[in-house]
Design a protein around this motif. Structure first.
Motif, PDB file in Angstrom:
ATOM      1  N   ASP A   1      -6.342  -2.133  -9.056  1.00 61.24           N
ATOM      2  CA  ASP A   1      -5.214  -1.807  -8.182  1.00 61.24           C
ATOM      3  C   ASP A   1      -5.681  -0.984  -6.984  1.00 61.24           C
ATOM      4  N   MET A   2      -6.630  -0.053  -7.232  1.00 57.75           N
ATOM      5  CA  MET A   2      -7.163   0.751  -6.132  1.00 57.75           C
ATOM      6  C   MET A   2      -7.909  -0.130  -5.140  1.00 57.75           C
ATOM      7  N   LEU A   3      -8.676  -1.061  -5.660  1.00 61.57           N
ATOM      8  CA  LEU A   3      -9.419  -1.963  -4.780  1.00 61.57           C
ATOM      9  C   LEU A   3      -8.473  -2.857  -3.979  1.00 61.57           C
ATOM     10  N   ARG A   4      -7.400  -3.300  -4.597  1.00 57.14           N
ATOM     11  CA  ARG A   4      -6.454  -4.212  -3.937  1.00 57.14           C
ATOM     12  C   ARG A   4      -5.784  -3.572  -2.730  1.00 57.14           C
ATOM     13  N   ILE A   5      -5.600  -2.246  -2.742  1.00 56.70           N
ATOM     14  CA  ILE A   5      -4.967  -1.586  -1.592  1.00 56.70           C
ATOM     15  C   ILE A   5      -5.994  -1.069  -0.597  1.00 56.70           C
ATOM     16  N   SER A   6      -7.274  -1.313  -0.870  1.00 58.19           N
ATOM     17  CA  SER A   6      -8.336  -0.828   0.011  1.00 58.19           C
ATOM     18  C   SER A   6      -8.640  -1.843   1.113  1.00 58.19           C
ATOM     19  N   ASP A   7      -9.035  -1.322   2.263  1.00 62.67           N
ATOM     20  CA  ASP A   7      -9.459  -2.161   3.381  1.00 62.67           C
ATOM     21  C   ASP A   7     -10.982  -2.189   3.506  1.00 62.67           C
ATOM     22  N   VAL A   8     -11.644  -1.186   2.960  1.00 63.07           N
ATOM     23  CA  VAL A   8     -13.101  -1.121   2.949  1.00 63.07           C
ATOM     24  C   VAL A   8     -13.534  -0.426   1.664  1.00 63.07           C
TER      25      VAL A   8
ATOM     26  N   ILE B   1     -12.487  -1.492  10.229  1.00 62.19           N
ATOM     27  CA  ILE B   1     -11.059  -1.157  10.315  1.00 62.19           C
ATOM     28  C   ILE B   1     -10.488  -1.380  11.720  1.00 62.19           C
ATOM     29  N   SER B   2     -11.370  -1.612  12.705  1.00 65.26           N
ATOM     30  CA  SER B   2     -10.908  -1.724  14.092  1.00 65.26           C
ATOM     31  C   SER B   2     -10.896  -3.146  14.625  1.00 65.26           C
ATOM     32  N   TYR B   3     -11.736  -4.021  14.078  1.00 63.10           N
ATOM     33  CA  TYR B   3     -11.863  -5.381  14.596  1.00 63.10           C
ATOM     34  C   TYR B   3     -11.504  -6.386  13.506  1.00 63.10           C
ATOM     35  N   PRO B   4     -10.317  -7.001  13.566  1.00 61.32           N
ATOM     36  CA  PRO B   4      -9.806  -7.883  12.508  1.00 61.32           C
ATOM     37  C   PRO B   4     -10.728  -9.035  12.132  1.00 61.32           C
ATOM     38  N   SER B   5     -11.530  -9.522  13.078  1.00 66.93           N
ATOM     39  CA  SER B   5     -12.393 -10.667  12.771  1.00 66.93           C
ATOM     40  C   SER B   5     -13.465 -10.310  11.752  1.00 66.93           C
ATOM     41  N   LEU B   6     -13.898  -9.058  11.713  1.00 72.90           N
ATOM     42  CA  LEU B   6     -14.939  -8.637  10.771  1.00 72.90           C
ATOM     43  C   LEU B   6     -14.450  -8.704   9.324  1.00 72.90           C
TER      44      LEU B   6
ATOM     45  N   LYS C   1       0.809  -1.216   0.000  1.00 76.98           N
ATOM     46  CA  LYS C   1       0.000   0.000   0.000  1.00 76.98           C
ATOM     47  C   LYS C   1       0.844   1.268   0.000  1.00 76.98           C
ATOM     48  N   GLY C   2       1.972   1.254   0.658  1.00 77.04           N
ATOM     49  CA  GLY C   2       2.784   2.460   0.749  1.00 77.04           C
ATOM     50  C   GLY C   2       2.484   3.276   1.989  1.00 77.04           C
ATOM     51  N   VAL C   3       1.424   2.936   2.699  1.00 74.96           N
ATOM     52  CA  VAL C   3       1.077   3.602   3.956  1.00 74.96           C
ATOM     53  C   VAL C   3       0.652   2.537   4.956  1.00 74.96           C
ATOM     54  N   ASP C   4       0.801   2.851   6.248  1.00 77.16           N
ATOM     55  CA  ASP C   4       0.425   1.891   7.283  1.00 77.16           C
ATOM     56  C   ASP C   4      -1.040   1.993   7.656  1.00 77.16           C
ATOM     57  N   GLU C   5      -1.681   3.102   7.304  1.00 76.97           N
ATOM     58  CA  GLU C   5      -3.080   3.302   7.674  1.00 76.97           C
ATOM     59  C   GLU C   5      -4.021   2.416   6.866  1.00 76.97           C
ATOM     60  N   LYS C   6      -5.214   2.235   7.406  1.00 70.31           N
ATOM     61  CA  LYS C   6      -6.289   1.583   6.666  1.00 70.31           C
ATOM     62  C   LYS C   6      -6.760   2.534   5.560  1.00 70.31           C
ATOM     63  N   ILE C   7      -7.250   1.953   4.455  1.00 71.34           N
ATOM     64  CA  ILE C   7      -7.734   2.766   3.335  1.00 71.34           C
ATOM     65  C   ILE C   7      -9.195   2.429   3.073  1.00 71.34           C
TER      66      ILE C   7
END
Length: 432
Positions: free
Chosen positions: A325-332, A390-395, A249-255
């Motif tokens: 590519d945009m979707l692949r780096i997305s978390d939601v 983005i806060s609960y990994p199980s979801l 992703k290039g960043v540590d944050e969720k996207i």
């Protein structure tokens, strides 16, 4: 069974979900050996992919081409006609005029079929969108007179007059495909001219396909169409190769990503307001709005007013591989549409193993089980859903696992099989 199909988009040049859907359905129909499709589309770009052109038929300097397109994985060809036009999908009549009035000079060309079966043009060709539709319908009449087919299929309102003219010229039954109505595009403030074209197409059609029950209800209630005439066939998605989808992703944050036209219909303002609420509680997230549209400047201004521009990014329009590519780096992935007849992009996100949040006011909400659904206007619920994923990994783990299994079952071949049954039923009634 030979199908004469009218649309106005075909890859690689598409403006949204309609072109994707038209292509997917056509490719799905190509799986059936007893179905042959001739696809007609206005040519607005001049740089179409010509790598699969077998033959070009022209009349003088008129830009009309007939070619064969092969779907390599199903070993099936379709006939494909391109007609020079300045039709612009998803644009209203007034906006079309503003875009084109400085670019187009009126021309007069003759529309007829010569001895070789090539098309020549006459009639007014100007900046007015309604004239563009009329010109397309004249071409449709000529093509219908020059080709052998059993049934006509017209995609969305710009192609309805073409379908009607082809029906008049041939006497063959007409199926129209409602991918959206002006009630979706305008938020209820319909353009009378567009409404009239849509209703005329619906009344002339022998059978109507809608992309969701949401759209089916609009056709019945807002246009006064007999419910027995309208059938829902859900959209689908192209299968992708199962492989490692991870990407740096290039960043540590969720996207968190919004991907679509930045217009009233898609609800971009609700995405921005929800982003602000999420950022009040966590800093480990970035928001991306990918796309363009008439509300772009307004959305940029609103993000600045809320003071979140350091965490909010506007990419502009993405196409082809850029989308995946945009979707692949997305978390939601978030689709907060105010009125969405279907919505293919959440399916594409699920293919990329991205959890999706969609509005209850979308057709795709009727078929997806493993997606979070909220009312488009409920910014608090949307913010809570984003924060939870983005806060609960199980979801996200759960949504990735079961979402991918679900979307893998939504194939265009199945939708095409349903459409084929609509054709057969329509022909049966016509021949009764």
């Amino acid at each position: 069974m030979k199908v004469l199909m009218f649309g106005w988009e075909f890859p690689p040049h598409i403006s949204g979900g309609l072109g994707t859907a038209s292509y997917g359905l056509t490719k799905g129909l190509a799986n059936f050996s007893d179905v042959d499709v001739t696809f007609v589309v206005p040519k607005a770009y001049g740089d179409e992919d010509t790598t699969k052109v077998d033959k070009i038929i022209g009349a003088g300097d008129i830009a009309i081409a007939h070619r064969n397109i092969t779907f390599e994985d199903v070993q099936k060809k379709i006939d494909f006609y391109e007609v020079q036009s300045n039709l612009i999908p998803y644009v209203g009549e007034e906006e079309f005029y503003k875009i084109t009035q400085k670019k187009i000079k009126a021309q007069s060309k003759l529309v007829e079929t010569n001895e070789e079966g090539c098309l020549e043009f006459t009639g007014k060709y100007g900046a007015d969108l309604i004239q563009e539709i009329y010109r397309y319908s004249l071409v449709a009449r000529a093509i219908a007179q020059d080709n052998d087919f059993d049934i006509i299929h017209a995609h969305d309102w710009l192609a309805y007059p073409a379908g009607i003219e082809a029906k008049k010229a041939s006497g063959k039954p007409l199926v129209i495909h409602v991918h959206a109505t002006d009630f979706d595009r305008s938020g209820g403030s319909v353009n009378p001219k567009v409404y009239a074209i849509e209703r005329e197409g619906m009344e002339a059609a022998d059978r109507i396909i809608t992309v969701s029950n949401l759209t089916r209800n609009i056709v019945i209630e807002k246009y006064g169409i007999d419910p027995n005439k309208v059938e829902t066939v859900y959209n689908a998605v192209e299968p992708i190769e199962k492989k490692d989808l991870s990407i740096k992703k290039g960043v540590d944050e969720k996207i968190v990503t919004f991907l679509g036209r930045i217009t009233m219909q898609k609800g971009p303002e609700y995405f921005i307001e929800a982003a602000y609420k999420v950022l009040e509680h966590t800093d480990n997230v970035r928001f991306v709005m990918a796309g363009n549209g008439d509300l772009m400047n307004k959305m940029v201004t609103r993000a600045a007013q809320l003071g979140i521009t350091d965490k909010f990014h506007f990419t502009g329009f993405l196409k082809g591989a850029e989308v995946f590519d945009m979707l692949r780096i997305s978390d939601v992935y978030v689709m907060p549409s105010v009125s969405e007849p279907f919505g293919i992009s959440p399916l594409e996100a699920m293919q990329a193993d991205v959890p999706v949040i969609i509005s209850k006011q979308s057709g795709v909400a009727e078929v997806l089980k493993h997606a979070i659904k909220v009312d488009f206007w409920d910014v608090n619920a949307l913010a809570d859903a984003i924060h939870g994923i983005i806060s609960y990994p199980s979801l996200p783990s759960m949504f990735k696992k079961y979402g991918r299994l679900e979307v893998d079952g939504l194939e265009w071949k199945k939708s095409a099989e349903h459409v084929k049954k609509v054709y057969e039923y329509t022909l049966k009634l016509a021949n009764a």
